[in-house]
Design an enzyme around this catalytic site. Structure first.
Site, PDB file in Angstrom:
ATOM      1  N   ALA A   1      -9.717   6.387   5.748  1.00 42.78           N
ATOM      2  CA  ALA A   1     -10.314   6.654   4.466  1.00 42.78           C
ATOM      3  C   ALA A   1     -11.401   7.504   4.672  1.00 42.78           C
ATOM      4  O   ALA A   1     -11.927   8.473   4.368  1.00 42.78           O
ATOM      5  CB  ALA A   1     -10.583   5.567   3.941  1.00 42.78           C
TER       6      ALA A   1
ATOM      7  N   LYS B   1     -14.219   3.729 -11.166  1.00 42.54           N
ATOM      8  CA  LYS B   1     -13.368   4.686 -11.437  1.00 42.54           C
ATOM      9  C   LYS B   1     -12.527   4.218 -12.235  1.00 42.54           C
ATOM     10  O   LYS B   1     -11.600   2.572 -11.977  1.00 42.54           O
ATOM     11  CB  LYS B   1     -12.938   5.002  -9.911  1.00 42.54           C
ATOM     12  CG  LYS B   1     -13.717   5.495  -8.633  1.00 42.54           C
ATOM     13  CD  LYS B   1     -12.940   5.360  -7.192  1.00 42.54           C
ATOM     14  CE  LYS B   1     -12.671   4.597  -6.401  1.00 42.54           C
ATOM     15  NZ  LYS B   1     -11.713   4.957  -6.051  1.00 42.54           N
ATOM     16  N   ARG B   2     -11.670   4.535 -13.055  1.00 37.95           N
ATOM     17  CA  ARG B   2     -11.082   3.854 -14.383  1.00 37.95           C
ATOM     18  C   ARG B   2     -10.004   4.519 -14.594  1.00 37.95           C
ATOM     19  O   ARG B   2      -9.234   4.672 -15.351  1.00 37.95           O
ATOM     20  CB  ARG B   2     -12.106   4.329 -15.248  1.00 37.95           C
ATOM     21  CG  ARG B   2     -13.214   3.162 -15.714  1.00 37.95           C
ATOM     22  CD  ARG B   2     -14.233   3.347 -16.123  1.00 37.95           C
ATOM     23  NE  ARG B   2     -13.673   2.986 -17.888  1.00 37.95           N
ATOM     24  CZ  ARG B   2     -13.480   3.707 -18.991  1.00 37.95           C
ATOM     25  NH1 ARG B   2     -14.195   4.612 -19.434  1.00 37.95           N
ATOM     26  NH2 ARG B   2     -12.818   2.315 -19.839  1.00 37.95           N
TER      27      ARG B   2
ATOM     28  N   ASP C   1     -10.099   8.911  -1.441  1.00 37.49           N
ATOM     29  CA  ASP C   1     -11.164   9.224  -0.589  1.00 37.49           C
ATOM     30  C   ASP C   1     -11.924  10.039  -1.428  1.00 37.49           C
ATOM     31  O   ASP C   1     -13.446  10.978  -0.744  1.00 37.49           O
ATOM     32  CB  ASP C   1     -10.844   9.098   0.939  1.00 37.49           C
ATOM     33  CG  ASP C   1     -10.108   8.436   1.044  1.00 37.49           C
ATOM     34  OD1 ASP C   1     -10.483   6.860   0.689  1.00 37.49           O
ATOM     35  OD2 ASP C   1      -8.970   7.813   2.000  1.00 37.49           O
TER      36      ASP C   1
END
Length: 380
Positions: free
Chosen positions: A48, A238-239, A301
């Site tokens: 990541a 974040k959706r 990422d």
């Protein structure tokens, strides 16, 4: 070695972002199917934090990756490949005893039941990172220090290191933290949820998926996530296909914001209700792009890298999120974790579109190489 000294980051920074974490050699399947049925694999890299560093370097920023690899051929491959993106790897340490981690995965989406990953990272060189063996002078040399919850899960020493680096102190770099909840790494430890919440609350900029917040903390909805993370100056929720919601507001505490406005509350949106002791938030909602997905690996990422890139440039919050979506779209339209991002002027043109034009965009494989005007990008 003692922990980082206060004020170290006040010196002139030569690096934009320093990323700390484990990178591994990844073996990508030559065809879809179960690991048991795949006849051969191609070699790549995965991690990541190194993914973020590579994407930022490819986008023209001064990025460094700090990690620990074995004194083996896989370690050589990792360091050489990451450096080939323009990332500074001079602070990477080689472990003469422990090996470099590797893993194998299937070609399917990580979120599906058919996805398989076989990790060979227990006892890896990276798991031996600790407050006593990392180069603090390199970790604190940048404007931003980017960390993730994956490192905290590797070992007790790695967790101690992240606690040291996220400890509030004057003069530290802006700390960016991606929650990256990976339940399998914690081996069922009940403490994983509280540890990730603790580290996130000690950071300045937090990335967290709505789904992982529900899985790790039992928290549902962006507003509830912000309520659980009141301290960070910026929280990016974040959706998925719904896009992202950013809460940005000034927060008290002995932190230093050296990232070109990364901690300010600039951006479009409505002001959220403030909590006692905190200034009201600016809430920014940005829809996701429609993307013809090739492989849903590495997108998180890439999103973090795009957001950080725009943050370093001092762009408004809406543009930061749009650059995150665009860099994620670049990775989503290739098979691996990494790819060249769109040229900066190309991405800037797309990020500056009005809401209607942004909503009409649909990006497919090869879109990053196209030097086109915004209206020429594939639309339905």
């Amino acid at each position: 070695m003692s922990g980082p000294a206060a004020g170290t980051a006040d010196a002139a920074a030569t690096t934009d972002v320093v990323c700390l974490g484990e990178s591994m050699v990844t073996f990508l399947p030559s065809q879809p199917g179960r690991l048991a049925d795949v006849p051969s694999f191609g070699r790549g890299i995965g991690g990541a934090e190194s993914n973020v560093a590579c994407a930022l370097a490819a986008a023209g920023h001064r990025a460094a990756w700090v990690g620990r690899v074995g004194a083996d051929g896989f370690g050589d491959h990792l360091v050489e490949t990451i450096a080939s993106y323009g990332v500074d790897t001079s602070a990477v340490r080689r472990d003469p005893v422990r090996p470099t981690g590797i893993y194998f995965r299937t070609a399917t989406d990580r979120g599906t039941d058919t996805h398989e990953v076989a990790y060979y990272r227990a006892g890896s060189a990276a798991s031996a990172m600790s407050p006593d063996n990392v180069p603090y002078e390199d970790l604190l040399a940048g404007r931003v220090l980017h960390l993730s919850g994956i490192t905290a899960a590797l070992s007790a020493d790695c967790l101690a290191l992240l606690r040291e680096l996220t400890a509030p102190r004057p003069g530290r770099p802006l700390v960016s933290f991606d929650v990256n909840h990976r339940p399998h790494l914690w081996r069922g430890a009940a403490a994983d949820a509280s540890v990730l919440l603790e580290l996130a609350r000690r950071s300045d900029l937090v990335f967290v998926g709505e789904d992982e917040a529900e899985e790790a903390w039992g928290i549902v909805g962006a507003e509830a996530i912000r309520a659980a993370l009141p301290e960070p100056a910026v929280v990016v929720v974040k959706r998925g296909s719904a896009g992202a919601t950013v809460f940005s507001g000034l927060r008290p505490g002995p932190r230093s914001s050296n990232a070109g406005g990364a901690g300010n509350a600039a951006g479009a949106g409505s002001a959220g209700a403030g909590k006692a002791g905190f200034d009201p938030d600016t809430v920014t909602l940005v829809p996701a792009l429609r993307v013809d997905v090739v492989a849903a690996v590495g997108a998180g990422d890439a999103f973090a890298a795009g957001f950080l890139s725009a943050t370093l440039r001092g762009l408004p919050v809406r543009e930061r999120v749009r650059h995150g979506h665009l860099m994620a779209a670049a990775v989503l339209t290739v098979p691996g974790d990494l790819t060249d991002p769109p040229a900066r002027d190309h991405a800037d043109r797309l990020a500056a579109l009005d809401d209607d034009a942004w909503g009409r965009l649909r990006l497919g494989p090869g879109w990053t190489a196209a030097d086109r005007a915004p209206e020429e990008v594939r639309t339905p």
